[in-house]
Design a protein around this motif. Structure first.
Motif, PDB file in Angstrom:
ATOM      1  N   ALA A  93      39.279  36.788  48.071  1.00  0.00           N
ATOM      2  CA  ALA A  93      38.945  36.544  46.660  1.00  0.00           C
ATOM      3  C   ALA A  93      37.451  36.319  46.483  1.00  0.00           C
ATOM      4  O   ALA A  93      36.850  36.795  45.510  1.00  0.00           O
ATOM      5  N   TRP A  94      36.822  35.592  47.402  1.00  0.00           N
ATOM      6  CA  TRP A  94      35.376  35.339  47.317  1.00  0.00           C
ATOM      7  C   TRP A  94      34.584  36.635  47.378  1.00  0.00           C
ATOM      8  O   TRP A  94      33.652  36.851  46.587  1.00  0.00           O
ATOM      9  N   MET A  95      34.957  37.518  48.297  1.00  0.00           N
ATOM     10  CA  MET A  95      34.237  38.786  48.410  1.00  0.00           C
ATOM     11  C   MET A  95      34.476  39.668  47.190  1.00  0.00           C
ATOM     12  O   MET A  95      33.566  40.377  46.732  1.00  0.00           O
ATOM     13  N   LYS A 100      30.171  43.200  43.270  1.00  0.00           N
ATOM     14  CA  LYS A 100      30.337  43.901  41.996  1.00  0.00           C
ATOM     15  C   LYS A 100      30.402  45.404  42.242  1.00  0.00           C
ATOM     16  O   LYS A 100      29.371  46.084  42.355  1.00  0.00           O
ATOM     17  N   SER A 101      31.590  45.925  42.382  1.00  0.00           N
ATOM     18  CA  SER A 101      31.761  47.356  42.615  1.00  0.00           C
ATOM     19  C   SER A 101      33.127  47.788  42.103  1.00  0.00           C
ATOM     20  O   SER A 101      34.008  46.964  41.850  1.00  0.00           O
ATOM     21  N   LYS A 102      33.291  49.093  41.965  1.00  0.00           N
ATOM     22  CA  LYS A 102      34.578  49.627  41.524  1.00  0.00           C
ATOM     23  C   LYS A 102      35.658  49.388  42.572  1.00  0.00           C
ATOM     24  O   LYS A 102      36.821  49.161  42.232  1.00  0.00           O
ATOM     25  N   LEU A 103      35.256  49.417  43.848  1.00  0.00           N
ATOM     26  CA  LEU A 103      36.223  49.178  44.911  1.00  0.00           C
ATOM     27  C   LEU A 103      36.767  47.757  44.835  1.00  0.00           C
ATOM     28  O   LEU A 103      37.968  47.535  45.008  1.00  0.00           O
ATOM     29  N   SER A 104      35.893  46.794  44.549  1.00  0.00           N
ATOM     30  CA  SER A 104      36.317  45.406  44.437  1.00  0.00           C
ATOM     31  C   SER A 104      37.302  45.232  43.284  1.00  0.00           C
ATOM     32  O   SER A 104      38.330  44.568  43.426  1.00  0.00           O
TER      33      SER A 104
END
Length: 275
Positions: A93-95, A100-104
Protein backbone atom coordinates in the motif's frame (compact mmCIF):
# COMPACT_ATOMS: atom_id res chain seq x y z
CA UNK A 1 -42.22 18.40 21.33
CA UNK A 2 -44.08 15.21 20.57
CA UNK A 3 -41.30 14.05 18.20
CA UNK A 4 -38.59 14.65 20.80
CA UNK A 5 -40.58 12.69 23.41
CA UNK A 6 -40.99 9.80 20.97
CA UNK A 7 -37.25 9.81 20.30
CA UNK A 8 -36.44 9.78 24.01
CA UNK A 9 -38.76 6.84 24.59
CA UNK A 10 -38.52 5.05 21.27
CA UNK A 11 -34.75 4.99 20.80
CA UNK A 12 -33.98 3.19 24.10
CA UNK A 13 -36.73 0.66 23.38
CA UNK A 14 -35.46 0.06 19.85
CA UNK A 15 -31.87 -0.21 21.09
CA UNK A 16 -32.91 -2.72 23.74
CA UNK A 17 -34.79 -4.84 21.21
CA UNK A 18 -31.81 -4.84 18.85
CA UNK A 19 -29.48 -5.75 21.71
CA UNK A 20 -31.72 -8.67 22.66
CA UNK A 21 -31.87 -9.78 19.03
CA UNK A 22 -28.09 -9.77 18.58
CA UNK A 23 -27.32 -11.28 21.99
CA UNK A 24 -29.90 -14.07 21.80
CA UNK A 25 -27.59 -16.46 19.84
CA UNK A 26 -24.91 -16.02 22.51
CA UNK A 27 -27.49 -16.75 25.21
CA UNK A 28 -28.60 -19.91 23.40
CA UNK A 29 -25.04 -21.13 22.91
CA UNK A 30 -23.93 -20.42 26.49
CA UNK A 31 -26.97 -21.79 28.33
CA UNK A 32 -27.23 -24.93 26.24
CA UNK A 33 -23.53 -25.66 26.68
CA UNK A 34 -24.40 -26.54 30.31
CA UNK A 35 -27.25 -28.90 29.41
CA UNK A 36 -27.45 -32.56 28.57
CA UNK A 37 -28.39 -33.57 25.05
CA UNK A 38 -31.93 -34.36 26.22
CA UNK A 39 -32.20 -31.00 28.01
CA UNK A 40 -31.37 -29.16 24.80
CA UNK A 41 -34.03 -31.04 22.82
CA UNK A 42 -36.71 -30.47 25.47
CA UNK A 43 -36.31 -26.69 25.70
CA UNK A 44 -33.62 -24.71 23.94
CA UNK A 45 -34.47 -21.41 25.65
CA UNK A 46 -34.65 -22.64 29.26
CA UNK A 47 -31.89 -22.19 31.83
CA UNK A 48 -29.79 -25.27 32.70
CA UNK A 49 -31.31 -26.44 36.00
CA UNK A 50 -32.04 -29.77 37.65
CA UNK A 51 -31.18 -33.12 36.15
CA UNK A 52 -30.44 -31.55 32.77
CA UNK A 53 -27.60 -29.41 34.18
CA UNK A 54 -24.29 -30.85 32.93
CA UNK A 55 -21.17 -28.74 33.67
CA UNK A 56 -19.02 -31.74 32.69
CA UNK A 57 -19.66 -30.87 29.03
CA UNK A 58 -16.69 -28.52 29.09
CA UNK A 59 -14.20 -31.09 30.41
CA UNK A 60 -15.37 -33.69 27.88
CA UNK A 61 -15.36 -31.20 24.99
CA UNK A 62 -11.87 -30.03 26.03
CA UNK A 63 -10.62 -33.61 25.88
CA UNK A 64 -12.34 -34.58 22.63
CA UNK A 65 -11.17 -31.40 20.92
CA UNK A 66 -7.58 -32.24 21.89
CA UNK A 67 -7.77 -28.57 22.76
CA UNK A 68 -4.14 -27.89 23.63
CA UNK A 69 -2.81 -29.14 20.31
CA UNK A 70 -5.62 -27.72 18.17
CA UNK A 71 -5.37 -24.40 20.03
CA UNK A 72 -1.67 -24.06 19.24
CA UNK A 73 -2.33 -25.09 15.62
CA UNK A 74 -4.96 -22.35 15.32
CA UNK A 75 -2.72 -19.88 17.14
CA UNK A 76 0.29 -20.61 14.92
CA UNK A 77 -1.67 -20.32 11.69
CA UNK A 78 -3.61 -17.22 12.79
CA UNK A 79 -0.63 -15.29 14.18
CA UNK A 80 1.72 -16.22 11.31
CA UNK A 81 -0.86 -15.38 8.62
CA UNK A 82 -1.82 -12.08 10.26
CA UNK A 83 1.79 -10.93 10.66
CA UNK A 84 2.65 -11.82 7.06
CA UNK A 85 -0.48 -10.05 5.77
CA UNK A 86 0.39 -6.92 7.79
CA UNK A 87 3.98 -6.84 6.48
CA UNK A 88 3.18 -7.38 2.81
CA UNK A 89 -0.03 -5.31 2.71
CA UNK A 90 1.49 -2.29 4.47
CA UNK A 91 4.55 -2.24 2.20
CA UNK A 92 2.47 -2.75 -0.95
CA UNK A 93 0.00 0.00 0.00
CA UNK A 94 2.85 2.42 0.81
CA UNK A 95 4.48 1.89 -2.57
CA UNK A 96 1.14 2.26 -4.38
CA UNK A 97 0.46 5.57 -2.62
CA UNK A 98 3.94 7.03 -3.14
CA UNK A 99 4.43 5.76 -6.70
CA UNK A 100 2.38 7.96 -9.00
CA UNK A 101 1.95 5.85 -12.12
CA UNK A 102 -0.70 4.07 -14.13
CA UNK A 103 0.72 0.73 -13.00
CA UNK A 104 0.24 1.69 -9.35
CA UNK A 105 -3.37 2.71 -9.97
CA UNK A 106 -3.99 -0.48 -11.93
CA UNK A 107 -2.56 -2.67 -9.16
CA UNK A 108 -4.71 -0.95 -6.54
CA UNK A 109 -7.78 -1.44 -8.74
CA UNK A 110 -6.78 -5.09 -9.22
CA UNK A 111 -6.57 -5.71 -5.46
CA UNK A 112 -9.89 -3.94 -4.91
CA UNK A 113 -11.54 -5.98 -7.67
CA UNK A 114 -10.23 -9.22 -6.16
CA UNK A 115 -12.60 -8.71 -3.22
CA UNK A 116 -15.53 -9.26 -5.60
CA UNK A 117 -14.36 -12.76 -6.60
CA UNK A 118 -16.11 -15.43 -4.47
CA UNK A 119 -13.81 -17.99 -2.91
CA UNK A 120 -15.95 -20.87 -4.20
CA UNK A 121 -15.15 -19.93 -7.82
CA UNK A 122 -11.38 -20.42 -7.33
CA UNK A 123 -11.53 -23.07 -4.62
CA UNK A 124 -11.05 -26.25 -6.66
CA UNK A 125 -8.42 -24.92 -9.13
CA UNK A 126 -6.47 -23.43 -6.22
CA UNK A 127 -6.45 -26.67 -4.23
CA UNK A 128 -5.45 -28.64 -7.34
CA UNK A 129 -2.54 -26.23 -7.96
CA UNK A 130 -1.40 -26.29 -4.33
CA UNK A 131 -1.53 -30.07 -4.40
CA UNK A 132 0.81 -30.17 -7.40
CA UNK A 133 3.18 -27.83 -5.54
CA UNK A 134 3.09 -30.09 -2.44
CA UNK A 135 1.70 -27.23 -0.34
CA UNK A 136 -1.37 -28.89 1.18
CA UNK A 137 -0.06 -28.24 4.70
CA UNK A 138 -0.07 -25.36 7.24
CA UNK A 139 2.62 -23.49 5.29
CA UNK A 140 0.52 -23.58 2.13
CA UNK A 141 -2.52 -22.54 4.16
CA UNK A 142 -0.65 -19.47 5.49
CA UNK A 143 0.41 -18.60 1.94
CA UNK A 144 -3.21 -18.78 0.75
CA UNK A 145 -4.38 -16.62 3.65
CA UNK A 146 -1.87 -14.01 2.50
CA UNK A 147 -3.49 -13.98 -0.92
CA UNK A 148 -7.08 -13.84 0.32
CA UNK A 149 -6.40 -11.33 3.11
CA UNK A 150 -4.26 -8.85 1.19
CA UNK A 151 -7.02 -7.09 -0.76
CA UNK A 152 -8.97 -5.59 2.15
CA UNK A 153 -5.77 -4.95 4.12
CA UNK A 154 -4.19 -3.02 1.25
CA UNK A 155 -7.33 -0.91 0.80
CA UNK A 156 -7.34 0.02 4.50
CA UNK A 157 -3.62 0.82 4.54
CA UNK A 158 -3.87 2.73 1.26
CA UNK A 159 -6.46 5.15 2.62
CA UNK A 160 -4.54 5.65 5.88
CA UNK A 161 -1.14 6.27 4.26
CA UNK A 162 -2.60 9.04 2.10
CA UNK A 163 -2.94 11.14 5.28
CA UNK A 164 0.74 10.81 6.22
CA UNK A 165 2.75 13.85 5.02
CA UNK A 166 5.34 12.96 2.42
CA UNK A 167 7.68 15.55 3.95
CA UNK A 168 8.44 13.11 6.78
CA UNK A 169 9.87 10.63 4.29
CA UNK A 170 11.79 13.32 2.43
CA UNK A 171 13.38 14.53 5.68
CA UNK A 172 14.38 10.97 6.58
CA UNK A 173 15.89 10.48 3.12
CA UNK A 174 17.95 13.66 3.51
CA UNK A 175 19.23 12.26 6.80
CA UNK A 176 20.58 9.23 4.97
CA UNK A 177 17.79 6.66 5.34
CA UNK A 178 17.15 4.21 2.52
CA UNK A 179 13.63 3.14 1.53
CA UNK A 180 13.64 0.18 3.89
CA UNK A 181 14.63 2.37 6.84
CA UNK A 182 12.12 5.08 5.88
CA UNK A 183 9.29 2.59 5.93
CA UNK A 184 10.14 0.66 9.10
CA UNK A 185 11.39 3.58 11.20
CA UNK A 186 9.14 6.42 9.99
CA UNK A 187 6.02 5.10 8.26
CA UNK A 188 5.21 1.80 9.96
CA UNK A 189 5.09 3.21 13.54
CA UNK A 190 2.53 5.77 12.31
CA UNK A 191 0.34 2.94 11.00
CA UNK A 192 -0.40 1.55 14.47
CA UNK A 193 -4.18 2.35 14.52
CA UNK A 194 -4.88 0.81 11.13
CA UNK A 195 -2.48 -2.08 11.80
CA UNK A 196 -4.48 -3.02 14.89
CA UNK A 197 -7.68 -2.89 12.83
CA UNK A 198 -6.17 -5.04 10.07
CA UNK A 199 -4.85 -7.54 12.61
CA UNK A 200 -8.24 -7.85 14.33
CA UNK A 201 -10.20 -8.31 11.11
CA UNK A 202 -7.79 -10.91 9.76
CA UNK A 203 -7.27 -12.72 13.07
CA UNK A 204 -11.01 -13.15 13.66
CA UNK A 205 -11.55 -14.38 10.11
CA UNK A 206 -8.62 -16.82 10.10
CA UNK A 207 -9.29 -18.13 13.62
CA UNK A 208 -12.91 -18.99 12.75
CA UNK A 209 -12.32 -20.22 9.19
CA UNK A 210 -13.39 -23.77 8.48
CA UNK A 211 -13.65 -24.28 4.71
CA UNK A 212 -10.09 -23.48 3.61
CA UNK A 213 -8.37 -25.51 6.37
CA UNK A 214 -10.69 -28.41 5.63
CA UNK A 215 -9.57 -28.39 2.00
CA UNK A 216 -5.88 -27.92 2.73
CA UNK A 217 -5.06 -29.72 5.99
CA UNK A 218 -5.19 -33.50 5.63
CA UNK A 219 -3.47 -34.66 8.84
CA UNK A 220 -5.15 -34.87 12.24
CA UNK A 221 -2.15 -33.46 14.09
CA UNK A 222 -2.46 -30.23 12.07
CA UNK A 223 -6.18 -29.71 12.67
CA UNK A 224 -7.36 -26.33 13.95
CA UNK A 225 -10.19 -25.82 16.45
CA UNK A 226 -12.93 -25.31 13.78
CA UNK A 227 -11.89 -28.58 12.13
CA UNK A 228 -11.96 -30.43 15.45
CA UNK A 229 -15.45 -29.06 16.09
CA UNK A 230 -16.66 -30.90 13.00
CA UNK A 231 -16.17 -34.27 14.71
CA UNK A 232 -19.05 -33.55 17.10
CA UNK A 233 -21.39 -33.92 14.12
CA UNK A 234 -21.33 -37.51 12.91
CA UNK A 235 -23.36 -39.24 10.25
CA UNK A 236 -25.81 -40.79 12.72
CA UNK A 237 -25.58 -38.53 15.78
CA UNK A 238 -24.88 -34.94 16.66
CA UNK A 239 -23.41 -34.11 20.06
CA UNK A 240 -24.92 -30.68 20.46
CA UNK A 241 -24.09 -30.38 24.16
CA UNK A 242 -20.39 -31.01 23.51
CA UNK A 243 -20.34 -28.91 20.34
CA UNK A 244 -21.78 -25.88 22.13
CA UNK A 245 -19.36 -26.28 25.04
CA UNK A 246 -16.50 -26.55 22.55
CA UNK A 247 -17.77 -23.49 20.73
CA UNK A 248 -17.67 -21.44 23.94
CA UNK A 249 -14.13 -22.63 24.65
CA UNK A 250 -13.08 -21.76 21.09
CA UNK A 251 -14.57 -18.26 21.33
CA UNK A 252 -12.76 -17.26 24.52
CA UNK A 253 -9.27 -16.52 23.03
CA UNK A 254 -10.57 -14.38 20.18
CA UNK A 255 -12.97 -12.51 22.48
CA UNK A 256 -10.09 -11.69 24.85
CA UNK A 257 -7.98 -10.49 21.91
CA UNK A 258 -10.86 -8.37 20.62
CA UNK A 259 -11.52 -6.65 23.96
CA UNK A 260 -7.87 -5.74 24.40
CA UNK A 261 -7.72 -4.12 20.96
CA UNK A 262 -11.28 -2.87 20.36
CA UNK A 263 -10.51 0.81 21.06
CA UNK A 264 -8.41 0.96 17.90
CA UNK A 265 -11.03 -0.49 15.55
CA UNK A 266 -13.29 2.52 14.95
CA UNK A 267 -10.36 4.94 14.81
CA UNK A 268 -8.45 2.76 12.39
CA UNK A 269 -11.37 2.18 10.02
CA UNK A 270 -12.39 5.85 10.12
CA UNK A 271 -8.86 7.13 9.46
CA UNK A 272 -8.36 4.57 6.75
CA UNK A 273 -11.51 5.63 4.92
CA UNK A 274 -10.51 9.31 4.72
CA UNK A 275 -9.10 10.31 1.39
Amino acid sequence: MENSRMKRVGLPILSSLLAILFLSPLYIVFTNSFKTQKGIFLNVMSLPFGKYFSPGNYAEAFTQLDFIRSFFNSLLITVSSTIIIIIFASMAAWMMVRTKSKLSSFLFFLFASAMLIPFQSVMLPLIRLMGKLKLLNPFGLIFMYLGFGSSLSIILYHGFIKNIPKELEEAATLDGCNKFQVFWHIIFPLLKPITVTVSILNAMWIWNDFLLPQLVINKHEWHTIPLKMFFFFGQFSKKWHLALAGLVIAMIPIIIFYFFAQKHIVKGVTDGSIK
